[in-house]
Structure formats: structure tokens, C-alpha cells
Write a protein that holds these residues in place. Structure first.
Motif, PDB file in Angstrom:
ATOM      1  N   UNK A 105       0.841  -1.180   0.000  1.00 13.00           N
ATOM      2  CA  UNK A 105       0.000   0.000   0.000  1.00 13.00           C
ATOM      3  C   UNK A 105       0.885   1.242   0.000  1.00 13.00           C
ATOM      4  N   UNK A 106       0.509   2.259  -0.742  1.00 16.19           N
ATOM      5  CA  UNK A 106       1.297   3.491  -0.875  1.00 16.19           C
ATOM      6  C   UNK A 106       2.713   3.166  -1.362  1.00 16.19           C
ATOM      7  N   UNK A 107       2.768   2.429  -2.452  1.00 19.06           N
ATOM      8  CA  UNK A 107       4.040   1.893  -2.950  1.00 19.06           C
ATOM      9  C   UNK A 107       5.068   2.963  -3.286  1.00 19.06           C
ATOM     10  N   UNK A 108       4.626   4.173  -3.555  1.00 22.35           N
ATOM     11  CA  UNK A 108       5.563   5.238  -3.938  1.00 22.35           C
ATOM     12  C   UNK A 108       5.830   6.216  -2.799  1.00 22.35           C
ATOM     13  N   UNK A 109       5.554   5.776  -1.574  1.00 26.97           N
ATOM     14  CA  UNK A 109       5.804   6.632  -0.424  1.00 26.97           C
ATOM     15  C   UNK A 109       7.253   7.072  -0.334  1.00 26.97           C
ATOM     16  N   UNK A 110       7.474   8.324   0.046  1.00 25.63           N
ATOM     17  CA  UNK A 110       8.816   8.900   0.084  1.00 25.63           C
ATOM     18  C   UNK A 110       9.365   9.025   1.507  1.00 25.63           C
ATOM     19  N   UNK A 111       8.609   8.611   2.501  1.00 30.32           N
ATOM     20  CA  UNK A 111       9.061   8.749   3.878  1.00 30.32           C
ATOM     21  C   UNK A 111      10.133   7.736   4.248  1.00 30.32           C
ATOM     22  N   UNK A 112      10.748   7.946   5.413  1.00 29.63           N
ATOM     23  CA  UNK A 112      11.819   7.071   5.880  1.00 29.63           C
ATOM     24  C   UNK A 112      11.311   5.797   6.549  1.00 29.63           C
ATOM     25  N   UNK A 113      10.022   5.755   6.848  1.00 34.92           N
ATOM     26  CA  UNK A 113       9.453   4.594   7.548  1.00 34.92           C
ATOM     27  C   UNK A 113       8.931   3.569   6.542  1.00 34.92           C
ATOM     28  N   UNK A 114       9.240   2.302   6.807  1.00 33.19           N
ATOM     29  CA  UNK A 114       8.618   1.189   6.092  1.00 33.19           C
ATOM     30  C   UNK A 114       7.756   0.443   7.101  1.00 33.19           C
ATOM     31  N   UNK A 115       6.459   0.429   6.857  1.00 30.97           N
ATOM     32  CA  UNK A 115       5.512  -0.213   7.755  1.00 30.97           C
ATOM     33  C   UNK A 115       5.255  -1.654   7.324  1.00 30.97           C
ATOM     34  N   UNK A 116       5.064  -2.525   8.315  1.00 27.84           N
ATOM     35  CA  UNK A 116       4.770  -3.935   8.053  1.00 27.84           C
ATOM     36  C   UNK A 116       3.586  -4.350   8.916  1.00 27.84           C
ATOM     37  N   UNK A 117       2.627  -5.046   8.321  1.00 26.57           N
ATOM     38  CA  UNK A 117       1.482  -5.572   9.061  1.00 26.57           C
ATOM     39  C   UNK A 117       1.319  -7.045   8.691  1.00 26.57           C
ATOM     40  N   UNK A 118       1.870  -7.915   9.513  1.00 24.89           N
ATOM     41  CA  UNK A 118       1.905  -9.348   9.197  1.00 24.89           C
ATOM     42  C   UNK A 118       0.577 -10.045   9.434  1.00 24.89           C
ATOM     43  N   UNK A 119      -0.279  -9.471  10.290  1.00 27.21           N
ATOM     44  CA  UNK A 119      -1.537 -10.130  10.668  1.00 27.21           C
ATOM     45  C   UNK A 119      -2.721  -9.281  10.249  1.00 27.21           C
ATOM     46  N   UNK A 120      -2.699  -8.815   9.008  1.00 31.96           N
ATOM     47  CA  UNK A 120      -3.622  -7.784   8.555  1.00 31.96           C
ATOM     48  C   UNK A 120      -5.034  -8.281   8.280  1.00 31.96           C
ATOM     49  N   UNK A 121      -5.170  -9.505   7.796  1.00 37.54           N
ATOM     50  CA  UNK A 121      -6.438  -9.964   7.217  1.00 37.54           C
ATOM     51  C   UNK A 121      -6.739 -11.383   7.704  1.00 37.54           C
ATOM     52  N   UNK A 122      -8.043 -11.689   7.830  1.00 37.96           N
ATOM     53  CA  UNK A 122      -8.465 -13.000   8.336  1.00 37.96           C
ATOM     54  C   UNK A 122      -8.779 -13.999   7.227  1.00 37.96           C
ATOM     55  N   UNK A 123      -8.569 -13.632   5.976  1.00 43.67           N
ATOM     56  CA  UNK A 123      -8.967 -14.460   4.838  1.00 43.67           C
ATOM     57  C   UNK A 123      -8.276 -15.827   4.825  1.00 43.67           C
ATOM     58  N   UNK A 124      -9.067 -16.862   4.574  1.00 41.55           N
ATOM     59  CA  UNK A 124      -8.555 -18.224   4.390  1.00 41.55           C
ATOM     60  C   UNK A 124      -9.131 -18.760   3.078  1.00 41.55           C
ATOM     61  N   UNK A 125      -8.299 -19.117   2.100  1.00 44.35           N
ATOM     62  CA  UNK A 125      -8.809 -19.650   0.825  1.00 44.35           C
ATOM     63  C   UNK A 125      -9.731 -20.839   1.041  1.00 44.35           C
ATOM     64  N   UNK A 126     -10.726 -20.981   0.174  1.00 47.08           N
ATOM     65  CA  UNK A 126     -11.766 -21.993   0.348  1.00 47.08           C
ATOM     66  C   UNK A 126     -11.210 -23.410   0.377  1.00 47.08           C
ATOM     67  N   UNK A 127     -10.065 -23.630  -0.271  1.00 54.60           N
ATOM     68  CA  UNK A 127      -9.495 -24.971  -0.305  1.00 54.60           C
ATOM     69  C   UNK A 127      -9.167 -25.488   1.088  1.00 54.60           C
ATOM     70  N   UNK A 128      -8.989 -24.591   2.069  1.00 55.78           N
ATOM     71  CA  UNK A 128      -8.655 -25.011   3.425  1.00 55.78           C
ATOM     72  C   UNK A 128      -9.885 -25.246   4.290  1.00 55.78           C
ATOM     73  N   UNK A 129     -11.091 -25.025   3.748  1.00 57.10           N
ATOM     74  CA  UNK A 129     -12.349 -25.296   4.451  1.00 57.10           C
ATOM     75  C   UNK A 129     -12.355 -24.680   5.851  1.00 57.10           C
ATOM     76  N   UNK A 130     -11.851 -23.460   5.947  1.00 60.55           N
ATOM     77  CA  UNK A 130     -11.874 -22.757   7.225  1.00 60.55           C
ATOM     78  C   UNK A 130     -11.073 -23.412   8.319  1.00 60.55           C
TER      79      UNK A 130
END
Length: 265
Positions: free
Chosen positions: A13-38
Motif C-alpha cells: 500500500x502506498x508503494x511510492x511513499x517517500x518517507x523514511x518509515x517502512x511499515x509492516x502488518x503481518x496479521x492484517x487480514x483473516x482471509x482463508x482460501x476456500x481450499x482449506x475449508x476454514x
């Protein structure tokens, strides 16, 4: 393992940001592909904090805009693979999270574990490493900041801390942030290495991508009941954005005021 309609695990997100900070969010989303049957879990468990960090992605995006920072995040649930854990860690693919057993993670073969590593962990690691390498080659400074949220009650015990500033052996950025919380009239209960610390195995990203590259780094944990509305998220982003911005100012002298409007200092 992923259908052709599924997105790659690594997102920016905001791939062209010019700031000195690089943010990381490893646990951002709860999505599980259907192949894993939840993973055999009921819907309420799949949407609970065991599957993701509620509010963390929204907070990260707000901070990315404030700091003009690049943000990278994982598109899939940490129950499939926790990208803040190395492959050898048992909690990378948890068989139980708090009180919830996770049937789809039990009795995995070595090949099945390897597939999870290759499909979720490796692309995320390569993506983050690529961003950092591109910044290094262009001569840009980088401070690595990871964003997480935590539940107000854990195993029946209420947590008083509202914001945790976490670090491993490199405490430079954490110290610069905490100096401000010690001297200013802070709006949140903010502590060092709470509710988790390096002994809990939560600093993998900091070590792998921050410390090993000699970068300033810090992990921020926010209690998720403070991230339930847009107003709360904006207020928390203003608080954290001010702390981070001040901490990175050259030749900073403490104390400094925190911009509560959400703008850059």
C-alpha cells in the motif's frame, strides 16, 4: 494450494511513499482460501483475534498516509502461516490458539508444512526483502515499524496496557519513542515490551529484516478495543505518528509536542 483466483500473499500500500518509515502488518487480514475449508473452525472463531489483528491494517494504512510510508502486509490469516514466525517455530502454524483448537493445522506432514512455508511465508519474506533492498540501493534511509493489535482480555485476564512499544536487542527506536511517553501528557497507557516481549517469539520480523540489516526498528502493539471506529483509529494514528516522527527527527531534543491533527510534524 491457492486457487487461480486467490491473490498473492504479499501486498503493498502506498508503494511510492517517500518517507523514511517502512511499515509492516503481518496479521492484517483473516482471509482463508476456500481450499482449506476454514481449517475446521466455526465462523465466529475465524473472525476473532486468533485469525488476525483487528484494526491493525486500517491503522497501518492511516499511518502510511500520515508518514508517507510504504506499507506491506500479508493477505491471508496468520492461522495458515504466521509470517512473524520462522518455519522452525511451532507457532508458525498453530495447532491451538488460546482456547481454540485448529483441526486443519493438526497432524500436518512435513510436506504439508513445507507447502505452507513456500506458499505464504517465503513470498512475504521475499517481498519485504525486495522493498528493503531497493531502498538500500537508492540510498534511502529506512526505519522498520511493524504494527499489531492485541485482545483486551487474554485467558480471562484483563490487560491494562493500551499501547506496547516492543523491541529485541536493538532498542534505539523504542527508547526514542518511550522518552516522549515518559515526559509528555500521553493519551494512552504505553509500556515497553508489553503485552509481549522478545521472549514470546514475537520479534522475528524485527530481527530478520531490521537488526540483521542494521536498521532502526520497533514493533507497535495496540489494544484492539481502541481500534473499533474510524475516530479511534484516527486518534491512535495521530498519537503513534507523532511519536514515530519525533523519534526520527535528527538532533531531536525532548520533550516535543505530538500533533493530534494527524499531520506530519
Amino acid at each position: 494450494m491457492l486457487s487461480c483466483d486467490d491473490d498473492t500473499p504479499f501486498a503493498v500500500f502506498n508503494a511510492h511513499g517517500e518517507g523514511d518509515v517502512l511499515l509492516v502488518c503481518e496479521h492484517a487480514i483473516a482471509t482463508i482460501p476456500s481450499v482449506f475449508a476454514g481449517l475446521g473452525l466455526e465462523q465466529h472463531a475465524l473472525m476473532s483475534h486468533i485469525a488476525w489483528d483487528p484494526g491493525a491494517l486500517e491503522l497501518s494504512m492511516r499511518l502510511a498516509k500520515m508518514l508517507d510510508a510504504i506499507l506491506c502486509y500479508q493477505r491471508y490469516s496468520r492461522l495458515l502461516y504466521d509470517c512473524n514466525r520462522p518455519p522452525e517455530s511451532p507457532s508458525a502454524i498453530p495447532e491451538k490458539s488460546e482456547v481454540h483448537d485448529i483441526p486443519g493445522n493438526r497432524n500436518l506432514s512435513l510436506q504439508e508444512r513445507h507447502q505452507r512455508v513456500e506458499k505464504f511465508y517465503r513470498p512475504f519474506q521475499r517481498g519485504l526483502s525486495g522493498l528493503l533492498e531497493a531502498r538500500r540501493k537508492s540510498g534511502r534511509q529506512t526505519a522498520l515499524v511493524t504494527i499489531h493489535s492485541f485482545t483486551p482480555v487474554f485467558f480471562g485476564k484483563a490487560r491494562e496496557v493500551e499501547v506496547g512499544i516492543l523491541h529485541d536487542v536493538d532498542r534505539r527506536l523504542a527508547d526514542a519513542i518511550l522518552v516522549q511517553t515518559d515526559t509528555l501528557d500521553c493519551h494512552y497507557v504505553t509500556h515497553r515490551n508489553e503485552p509481549y516481549g522478545p521472549e514470546d517469539g514475537v520479534t522475528h520480523t524485527l530481527v530478520e529484516h531490521g537488526i540483521q540489516n542494521g536498521l532502526l526498528n520497533v514493533m507497535v502493539e495496540v489494544r484492539n478495543d481502541l481500534l473499533q471506529t474510524q475516530e479511534q483509529i484516527d486518534a491512535m494514528a495521530a498519537y503513534l505518528g507523532g511519536l514515530i516522527s519525533n523519534a526520527l527527527l535528527p538532533d531531536s531534543k525532548w520533550p516535543r509536542t505530538i500533533d493530534q491533527t494527524g499531520g506530519r510534524l
